[in-house]
Design a protein around this motif. Structure first.
Motif, PDB file in Angstrom:
ATOM      1  N   ASP A  47     181.933  51.915   4.676  1.00  0.00           N
ATOM      2  CA  ASP A  47     181.763  53.038   4.654  1.00  0.00           C
ATOM      3  C   ASP A  47     182.977  54.077   4.295  1.00  0.00           C
ATOM      4  O   ASP A  47     182.951  55.170   3.785  1.00  0.00           O
ATOM      5  CB  ASP A  47     181.104  53.714   5.918  1.00  0.00           C
ATOM      6  CG  ASP A  47     180.553  54.835   5.718  1.00  0.00           C
ATOM      7  OD1 ASP A  47     179.530  55.370   4.936  1.00  0.00           O
ATOM      8  OD2 ASP A  47     180.908  55.788   6.631  1.00  0.00           O
ATOM      9  N   GLN A  48     184.182  53.659   4.905  1.00  0.00           N
ATOM     10  CA  GLN A  48     185.397  54.505   4.879  1.00  0.00           C
ATOM     11  C   GLN A  48     186.240  54.009   3.482  1.00  0.00           C
ATOM     12  O   GLN A  48     187.427  54.049   3.511  1.00  0.00           O
ATOM     13  CB  GLN A  48     186.040  54.348   6.041  1.00  0.00           C
ATOM     14  CG  GLN A  48     185.493  54.981   7.134  1.00  0.00           C
ATOM     15  CD  GLN A  48     186.295  54.623   8.452  1.00  0.00           C
ATOM     16  OE1 GLN A  48     187.381  54.012   8.483  1.00  0.00           O
ATOM     17  NE2 GLN A  48     185.423  55.007   9.491  1.00  0.00           N
ATOM     18  N   LYS A  49     185.683  53.385   2.607  1.00  0.00           N
ATOM     19  CA  LYS A  49     185.918  52.675   1.444  1.00  0.00           C
ATOM     20  C   LYS A  49     187.473  51.871   1.313  1.00  0.00           C
ATOM     21  O   LYS A  49     188.292  51.878   0.510  1.00  0.00           O
ATOM     22  CB  LYS A  49     186.341  54.004   0.315  1.00  0.00           C
ATOM     23  CG  LYS A  49     185.378  54.934   0.429  1.00  0.00           C
ATOM     24  CD  LYS A  49     184.075  54.378  -0.410  1.00  0.00           C
ATOM     25  CE  LYS A  49     182.944  55.347  -0.404  1.00  0.00           C
ATOM     26  NZ  LYS A  49     183.201  56.550  -1.171  1.00  0.00           N
ATOM     27  N   GLN A  66     193.265  67.084  -7.770  1.00  0.00           N
ATOM     28  CA  GLN A  66     192.281  67.090  -7.090  1.00  0.00           C
ATOM     29  C   GLN A  66     191.247  65.930  -7.476  1.00  0.00           C
ATOM     30  O   GLN A  66     190.797  65.722  -8.766  1.00  0.00           O
ATOM     31  CB  GLN A  66     191.357  68.174  -7.181  1.00  0.00           C
ATOM     32  CG  GLN A  66     190.221  68.556  -6.173  1.00  0.00           C
ATOM     33  CD  GLN A  66     189.570  69.972  -6.210  1.00  0.00           C
ATOM     34  OE1 GLN A  66     190.079  70.801  -7.173  1.00  0.00           O
ATOM     35  NE2 GLN A  66     188.594  70.245  -5.771  1.00  0.00           N
ATOM     36  N   VAL A  67     190.698  65.333  -6.416  1.00  0.00           N
ATOM     37  CA  VAL A  67     189.820  64.148  -6.576  1.00  0.00           C
ATOM     38  C   VAL A  67     188.378  64.461  -5.831  1.00  0.00           C
ATOM     39  O   VAL A  67     188.582  65.269  -4.610  1.00  0.00           O
ATOM     40  CB  VAL A  67     190.266  62.802  -6.244  1.00  0.00           C
ATOM     41  CG1 VAL A  67     191.566  62.221  -7.034  1.00  0.00           C
ATOM     42  CG2 VAL A  67     190.736  62.734  -4.686  1.00  0.00           C
ATOM     43  N   LYS A  68     187.205  63.692  -6.068  1.00  0.00           N
ATOM     44  CA  LYS A  68     186.020  63.875  -5.227  1.00  0.00           C
ATOM     45  C   LYS A  68     186.169  63.334  -4.186  1.00  0.00           C
ATOM     46  O   LYS A  68     185.682  63.921  -2.920  1.00  0.00           O
ATOM     47  CB  LYS A  68     184.778  63.515  -5.971  1.00  0.00           C
ATOM     48  CG  LYS A  68     183.483  63.783  -5.418  1.00  0.00           C
ATOM     49  CD  LYS A  68     182.294  63.266  -6.176  1.00  0.00           C
ATOM     50  CE  LYS A  68     181.114  63.473  -5.550  1.00  0.00           C
ATOM     51  NZ  LYS A  68     180.044  63.086  -6.437  1.00  0.00           N
ATOM     52  N   ASP A  69     186.831  62.258  -3.780  1.00  0.00           N
ATOM     53  CA  ASP A  69     186.746  61.158  -2.638  1.00  0.00           C
ATOM     54  C   ASP A  69     188.353  60.598  -2.551  1.00  0.00           C
ATOM     55  O   ASP A  69     188.657  59.543  -3.076  1.00  0.00           O
ATOM     56  CB  ASP A  69     185.738  60.239  -2.629  1.00  0.00           C
ATOM     57  CG  ASP A  69     185.700  59.367  -1.373  1.00  0.00           C
ATOM     58  OD1 ASP A  69     186.493  59.044  -0.925  1.00  0.00           O
ATOM     59  OD2 ASP A  69     184.463  58.923  -1.412  1.00  0.00           O
ATOM     60  N   SER A  70     189.014  61.102  -1.674  1.00  0.00           N
ATOM     61  CA  SER A  70     190.265  60.837  -1.457  1.00  0.00           C
ATOM     62  C   SER A  70     190.210  59.261  -0.892  1.00  0.00           C
ATOM     63  O   SER A  70     191.382  58.535  -1.232  1.00  0.00           O
ATOM     64  CB  SER A  70     191.037  61.580  -0.361  1.00  0.00           C
ATOM     65  OG  SER A  70     191.232  62.929  -0.709  1.00  0.00           O
ATOM     66  N   ARG A  71     189.630  59.056  -0.050  1.00  0.00           N
ATOM     67  CA  ARG A  71     189.508  57.382   0.468  1.00  0.00           C
ATOM     68  C   ARG A  71     189.120  56.571  -0.901  1.00  0.00           C
ATOM     69  O   ARG A  71     189.804  55.280  -0.846  1.00  0.00           O
ATOM     70  CB  ARG A  71     188.346  57.345   1.592  1.00  0.00           C
ATOM     71  CG  ARG A  71     188.509  57.980   2.776  1.00  0.00           C
ATOM     72  CD  ARG A  71     187.379  57.900   3.757  1.00  0.00           C
ATOM     73  NE  ARG A  71     187.741  58.339   4.913  1.00  0.00           N
ATOM     74  CZ  ARG A  71     188.622  58.117   5.928  1.00  0.00           C
ATOM     75  NH1 ARG A  71     188.933  56.983   5.831  1.00  0.00           N
ATOM     76  NH2 ARG A  71     188.730  58.582   7.022  1.00  0.00           N
ATOM     77  N   GLU A  72     188.365  56.898  -1.487  1.00  0.00           N
ATOM     78  CA  GLU A  72     188.048  55.965  -2.786  1.00  0.00           C
ATOM     79  C   GLU A  72     189.405  55.871  -3.898  1.00  0.00           C
ATOM     80  O   GLU A  72     189.470  54.939  -4.238  1.00  0.00           O
ATOM     81  CB  GLU A  72     186.754  56.583  -3.524  1.00  0.00           C
ATOM     82  CG  GLU A  72     186.374  55.869  -4.884  1.00  0.00           C
ATOM     83  CD  GLU A  72     185.056  56.295  -5.306  1.00  0.00           C
ATOM     84  OE1 GLU A  72     185.152  56.905  -6.255  1.00  0.00           O
ATOM     85  OE2 GLU A  72     183.864  56.209  -4.814  1.00  0.00           O
ATOM     86  N   ALA A  73     189.731  57.044  -4.064  1.00  0.00           N
ATOM     87  CA  ALA A  73     190.900  57.146  -4.777  1.00  0.00           C
ATOM     88  C   ALA A  73     192.258  56.254  -4.230  1.00  0.00           C
ATOM     89  O   ALA A  73     192.768  55.632  -5.071  1.00  0.00           O
ATOM     90  CB  ALA A  73     191.420  58.709  -5.005  1.00  0.00           C
TER      91      ALA A  73
END
Length: 482
Positions: free
Chosen positions: A178-180, A77-84
């Motif tokens: 914005d969408q990383k 689990q991550v906070k932000d999937s796009r960033e990951a």
């Protein structure tokens, strides 16, 4: 590659199993045996709903934002999937931005033209250069079809990893930031062209839009530099913001304080600029003060790279322009078509003002609006068209899932309120162009805006797929009947 190498930076307090990874995917239908699936919550679909499908297709690990238990494969689990996704893709492709001189260009208008200009200046100085743009992509001298202004993070890292070019020039959209999509990419130069009314259906207001655009300049490498248009009020704001944060800024504009100063523009093609005490006249092959600003951005980044003034002057003499940006098609009858991508209030005004300034005969403007896009700009664009044009033909652009009847109804409403008797509605885009062509007189100018080189997404009457091909079809049709 081992899973531990891929994601250990995200989970420093968790033991990562030593699983062999074949690839990374965020679309479950593309998952194959040995892949990692990253679940992203999109605007129409939620990737978390397809986690079980990805496992059935062979995913050996899953990453997502939701708290999910009891999967048959390891879940992280991550906070932000796009960033990951961006960070993991950078690792998977071995941080390709670190081996290129990266030039990122952001702004409401001018990104594509500036990117093409920069690439041309670099290549004219024998420097190899990749291009990632709205129109097309070039990697190692080969053209690749562009699917978005800024590709998704996985595709972007993959493209850069394929490049053996010394430089990489890319447009960086506000959506991309914005969408990383540029997560995991670091830039040597960040260029800011301008900022005006656009995408407010997405960003809500100009302050939020500006904030997102500014993020590019916080992705610079340690020695990275910002190249900013001081003639733009938002550029001035950005300059102050970046300098207060200790980021090196070099500016272009009309002020004596600018790094590259514009002294004069003859309104047609010649500009006079100065750099470090040296003044020079340069000839541009694209008209309009907005293209002067695009050129200044390209010139300044080329100078900062180390290309000399004279080489830049020589290079601009061979620059032939950008597909779908002020492309001129003259017919022997005297009628001239111009196709341009202008699709924002500011971009449209700059374009039409340039055409009107250089042409005192009849000006016919053909354009439409794209479904599910910023509704707040439509009134202003029609008012601008009516102000500069002698006749306005409203037509269909991409519907994007909007019912045609609804779009046509809006065109009539706009026409009735703001058309001032100059507006005609021809729903079929190709028939609109044909009507203008059949009713044009010698020396009339017909301008078609909004799509540039883009392929039609709707089915129209004439057997053509772009504005350019429609114009050439009509020219050929007349020639065959002569």
């Amino acid at each position: 590659m081992k899973l531990s190498k891929l994601i250990s930076h995200l989970f420093t307090h968790r033991k990562i199993p030593e699983i062999d990874i074949n690839s990374i995917q965020f679309k479950s239908t593309l998952v194959r045996k040995g892949d990692v699936f990253i679940a992203i919550k999109g605007y129409n679909e939620d990737g978390h709903n397809y986690i079980k499908d990805s496992i059935l297709n062979g995913a050996v690990a899953v990453i997502g934002e939701k708290d999910i238990k009891s999967l048959s494969v390891p879940y992280f689990q991550v906070k932000d999937s796009r960033e990951a996704l961006g960070q993991i893709a950078a690792i998977y492709y071995n941080h390709p931005s670190s081996v290129h001189n990266m030039i990122g260009i952001t702004g409401t208008n001018g990104k594509t033209t500036t990117a093409y200009m920069v690439r041309h200046l670099l290549q004219s100085s024998q420097k190899s250069c990749s291009l990632i743009s709205t129109v097309t992509n070039y990697i190692n001298g080969m053209e690749l079809i562009a699917t978005a202004t800024t590709p998704d993070a996985l595709e972007l890292q993959r493209i850069l990893s394929l490049s053996s070019d010394e430089f990489a020039v890319m447009e960086v959209s506000s959506h991309g930031l914005d969408q990383k999509r540029v997560e995991g990419i670091h830039f040597d130069f960040g260029i800011f062209t301008n900022l005006s009314h656009e995408h407010l259906d997405y960003h809500h207001d100009l302050d939020q839009y500006f904030k997102i655009k500014s993020e590019l300049f916080y992705r610079l490498k340690p020695q990275g530099e910002a190249i900013v248009n001081s003639s733009s009020p938002w550029g001035t704001k950005l300059i102050e913001k970046l300098r207060s944060d200790g980021i090196p800024v070099f500016t272009f504009g009309k002020s004596p304080n600018d790094t590259l100063q514009l002294h004069s523009y003859d309104g047609n093609s010649i500009i006079n600029v100065s750099w470090q005490g040296e003044r020079l006249d340069l000839k541009l092959n694209m008209p309009g003060i907005y293209n002067v600003q695009n050129a200044l951005a390209a010139i300044l980044v080329a100078l900062r790279i180390g290309i000399n003034f004279q080489s830049i002057k020589n290079s601009f003499e061979t620059f032939t322009g950008v597909p779908g940006r002020f492309e001129v098609y003259k017919h022997s009858s005297g009628v001239t078509f111009i196709v341009d991508y202008a699709h924002t209030p500011d971009g449209l005004e700059n374009f039409l003002k340039t055409v009107r300034t250089n042409h005192d005969k009849k000006l016919i403007h053909i354009f439409g609006f794209r479904g599910k896009k910023d509704l707040s700009k439509r009134k202003f664009m029609l008012q601008t068209s009516v102000f500069y044009s002698d006749e306005v033909i409203l037509t269909i652009d991409d519907l994007n899932g909007v019912e045609k009847e609804n779009m046509v109804s809006e065109l009539y409403e706009l026409s009735n309120r703001w058309g001032k008797g100059k507006t005609r509605i021809i729903v079929d885009r190709t028939k609109a162009i044909e009507y203008a062509w059949e009713n044009a007189s010698d020396e009339d100018y017909i301008v078609v805006t909004g799509k540039g080189p883009e392929t039609y997404m709707e089915h129209f009457a004439l057997p053509t797929e772009t504005d350019e091909k429609t114009i050439k079809f009509l020219f050929a049709k007349q020639a065959s009947h002569s």
